[in-house]
Write an enzyme that holds these catalytic residues in place. Structure first.
Site, mmCIF file in Angstrom:
data_model
loop_
_atom_site.group_PDB
_atom_site.id
_atom_site.type_symbol
_atom_site.label_atom_id
_atom_site.label_comp_id
_atom_site.label_asym_id
_atom_site.label_seq_id
_atom_site.Cartn_x
_atom_site.Cartn_y
_atom_site.Cartn_z
ATOM 1 N N ASP A 254 0.878 -1.165 0.000
ATOM 2 C CA ASP A 254 0.000 0.000 0.000
ATOM 3 C C ASP A 254 0.920 1.220 0.000
ATOM 4 O O ASP A 254 2.126 1.128 0.267
ATOM 5 C CB ASP A 254 -0.973 0.000 1.176
HETATM 6 C C1 BGC Z 1 -5.044 3.296 -0.103
HETATM 7 C C2 BGC Z 1 -5.086 2.349 -1.271
HETATM 8 C C3 BGC Z 1 -4.834 3.090 -2.545
HETATM 9 C C4 BGC Z 1 -3.490 3.796 -2.452
HETATM 10 C C5 BGC Z 1 -3.118 4.578 -3.686
HETATM 11 C C6 BGC Z 1 -3.778 4.144 -0.105
HETATM 12 O O1 BGC Z 1 -3.879 5.158 0.827
HETATM 13 O O2 BGC Z 1 -5.127 2.579 1.101
HETATM 14 O O3 BGC Z 1 -6.317 1.692 -1.309
HETATM 15 O O4 BGC Z 1 -4.864 2.217 -3.631
HETATM 16 O O5 BGC Z 1 -3.538 4.711 -1.363
HETATM 17 O O6 BGC Z 1 -3.908 5.689 -3.814
#
Ligand code: BGC
Length: 727
Positions: A254
């Site tokens: 993530d």
């Molecule tokens: C989120 C993800 C997301 C990523 C990119 C993170 O903060 O938890 O679900 O895909 O950011 O934006």
């Protein structure tokens, strides 16, 4: 099409577009790796901008381009985090994950995924960061709107359609967030502790289905820890995913979820993303890179950048481990259309919008319909009071990383006007969307007056998304990085609804939002209640068409609606959110209806509940058992005068238990479309896994032979047929 414990996707024969076999892909990837320098390999395993990782131009390897997800291709961020201007990024805004799951229609899941894949391709994205499939453990989780269900079987069936749909377009899906990202408030640090049984029976199945049944090309590691180690580089999870489940794709961190170069290299992070969000320009010292030059850009400071290079160059980590990550990235590139030219995809096309509308139509849940207050007959109504800030609020840009710039968004108000252009609409805002705001007397009076002078009232309330990424406290209830403070209606809506109901008993309450809300203060007096979720760009039209009977509702709850928060097991036990950095899941496997049914707690609306404008009669149940298998057949007849669809749900219960098991568990379902008077036979075949439980002591899936009940319901509590068989 049959959905059962063994799957339901015979129609989904489309595989991710590839011209090559696995053996060919491995050979091609290996020959490229041989030509690459260590620096080039390292460049490929970390971000090179907010949503890309580097390619190797001299070898013809392009950048890998990602985008959120999960219900549309995200607003364009360009290479940094500031929005780019003047780009065509207004496209299809699909209903969010919870709405998709409410359709209980995996075929629609495939179509939904295909829209996303096609739009991602059009926008030049190789990976779409969805589906989000974390289990709804608590109604308070700020991201429930993006997720699917409290039930692992329903999640598993819906994700397979979604992923195959995305990947049929030559774009990779990314199942997220692996695993147990069930609270947002402390997602970056909380350590989740659960039994192996809860993990295997509740939290893992969706990811397992994504990997094994849908062959998803990427998985995103969650922010949180699992049993003491960050999920993104967790030895246990990595082994399970890659060795036990045979995951061949990329484990993407993530965004800014990597915490250690060594752990990321050893425990499975294949691609580190988003660390530029947490790094500042001074925090990587010479000591981290030994005698290598000090990192030049923020991207060189990623854990899998210069410090990884240093560990390999100094012999502390074998280069083969980097090769393995690059091999996975290359193989995903070969499996999807990164190297090959395919059709360009479509963006915001009429066909895509039609899918968004269809999903919205099938997702809306008619919760209550006393005295047949619904559907309305537009011809007999002169005026409607439409009350509530949510009636005119657009949602596509809310909620966090899932924000989508919609080509347009039909609000509930617009939908009602479209359906009933000749009806007089008396609008009152009713409440202000701001944390802790309560309606003024004048606002309540305005709503009451509107309700009194109209034939009927429609209050559009419920939850809201936050818009401001950096200030969720303002109005965020369904939002990333925040959990709801409680399950009570925000903005003083209870008082408003009570006043409107008193002024005009012909009031329908429409709830917008990502899950359960406490209705106890007014539910007994409300004749009609609808859950509309976040219905995407056509949500307002779909809602109005249901209200006026053009569409017969067929959505079913993918999550129980408890009466009050205190009834939710994780809250009853005081285990949500975690305390002192640790979240212990003491409710274990008893999540959602598994708890309410076993411990005899009456929910407000049961899992699987959803009314129709027609009636269905179930009959002729037959159960044939074989060697650890059972075939269940029954008939459903539409006994009303309107065409409609019913989701028949098959729950299994073991009569004599050798360890605690839920009262019953969903193991099959089928959505049956029936004309008035039509009857169809449903056949669901169950295999051994439908009868098994995970034994924590032997660490194995086991089945105890004996008598099993086969329970057919229109919801988990509206049981229509019951049979049993010895297995
Ligand atoms: C989120 C993800 C997301 C990523 C990119 C993170 O903060 O938890 O679900 O895909 O950011 O934006």
């Amino acid at each position: 099409m049959i959905c059962c414990a063994t799957g339901c996707f015979s129609i989904f024969s489309v595989k991710a577009q590839t011209h090559y076999s696995d053996v060919q892909i491995a050979a091609k990837s290996d020959s490229l790796i041989k030509l690459m320098t260590l620096q080039e390999k390292v460049n490929m395993i970390h971000g090179s901008s907010s949503f890309t990782s580097a390619g190797v131009p001299r070898l013809g390897i392009p950048e890998l381009v990602m985008s959120d997800g999960p219900h549309g291709v995200r607003t364009e961020h360009g290479r940094g985090w500031g929005e780019e201007k003047n780009v065509n990024d207004s496209g299809t805004y699909l209903p969010t994950g919870i709405a998709l799951a409410s359709t209980w229609n995996p075929t629609l899941g495939f179509e939904y995924g295909a829209v996303l894949g096609s739009e991602a391709k059009y926008r030049g994205k190789n990976i779409i960061l969805g589906p989000g499939i974390n289990i709804m453990r608590s109604p308070l989780n700020g991201r429930n709107f993006e997720y699917q269900s409290e039930d692992p079987f329903l999640v598993s069936k819906m994700v397979v359609g979604y992923i195959k749909g995305v990947q049929s377009q030559g774009v990779s899906a990314c199942a997220k967030h692996f695993v147990a990202n069930n609270e947002e408030i402390d997602r970056g640090s909380v350590d989740v502790q659960m039994s192996e049984r809860a993990f295997r029976e509740i939290y893992l199945p969706g990811f397992k289905a994504a990997v094994v049944d849908a062959e998803v090309n990427s998985v995103m590691g969650a922010y949180n820890k699992f049993r003491g180690q960050f999920c993104t580089h967790n030895e246990y999870l990595n082994n399970l995913l890659k060795k036990d489940l045979g995951f061949k794709g990329i484990m993407i961190s993530d965004w800014a979820a990597v915490h250690s170069t060594r752990d990321a290299i050893l425990y499975g992070t294949d691609l580190e993303m988003g660390s530029d969000l947490s790094l500042n320009s001074n925090n990587l010292s010479q000591s981290a890179v030994g005698n290598l030059p000090i990192p030049k850009t923020v991207y060189d400071k990623f854990f899998l950048a210069d410090s990884a290079l240093y560990l390999v160059k100094t012999g502390k980590i074998p280069e083969a481990l980097i090769d393995e990550k690059v091999r996975r990235i290359l193989s995903v590139m070969y499996k999807s259309s990164v190297f090959t030219k395919t059709s360009p995809g479509e963006y915001g096309s009429p066909a895509h919008i039609a899918t968004a509308k269809k999903v919205a139509e099938e997702s809306i849940v008619l919760l209550k319909n006393e005295d047949h207050i619904l559907p309305l007959n537009a011809g007999q109504i002169k005026s409607i009071a439409v009350i509530g800030a949510n009636a005119i609020r657009e949602n596509s840009m809310g909620g966090g990383s899932s924000q989508v710039k919609a080509l347009y968004e039909v609000t509930p108000m617009q939908g009602i006007k479209n359906m009933a252009p000749d009806v007089i609409i008396n609008y009152a805002k009713g409440y202000t969307i701001k944390r802790n705001a309560i309606p003024t007397e004048a606002m309540i009076n305005e709503a009451v007056e509107a309700a009194k002078k109209s034939d009927l009232a429609i209050v559009v309330g419920g939850w809201t998304h936050g818009y401001n990424y950096n200030n969720w406290n303002d109005n965020a209830y369904d939002a990333e990085g925040a959990d709801k403070p409680d399950m009570k209606m925000p903005f003083g809506q209870d008082e408003l609804i009570k006043a409107v109901l008193k002024a005009n008993p012909n009031t329908i309450v429409v709830l917008v939002g990502g899950g359960p809300i406490d209705m106890t203060q007014w539910i007994d007096n409300a004749k009609g209640i609808i859950s509309a979720w976040y219905g995407g760009m056509e949500g307002g039209n779909a809602l109005a068409e249901i209200i006026f009977g053009k569409i017969n509702p067929s959505g079913k709850l993918p999550v129980s609606f408890p009466k009050v928060l205190e009834d939710v097991p994780a809250h009853k036990l005081g285990d949500f959110p975690g305390k002192n950095g640790v979240a212990v899941y003491r409710e274990d496997i008893f999540v959602g209806y598994r708890y309410y049914d076993t411990y005899k707690v009456e929910p407000q609306f049961a899992f699987g509940h959803g009314l129709s404008y027609t009636t269905f009669k179930y009959s002729d149940l037959q159960v044939k058992t074989g060697n650890k298998t059972a075939t269940v057949t029954f008939s459903i007849k539409n006994t009303g005068t309107t065409a409609g669809a019913e989701v028949a749900q098959l729950y299994v219960k073991q009569e004599k238990l050798s360890l605690p098991r839920p009262e019953k568990e969903l193991k099959g379902f089928e959505k049956v479309f029936l004309m008035a008077g039509e009857e169809k036979k449903v056949t669901i075949t169950l295999h051994e896994e439908a009868f098994q439980y995970f034994n924590d002591v032997t660490n194995k899936w086991e089945m105890d032979r004996g008598v099993f009940d086969f329970i057919i319901g229109s919801s988990s509590r509206d049981i229509r047929l019951k049979g049993s068989g010895i297995l």
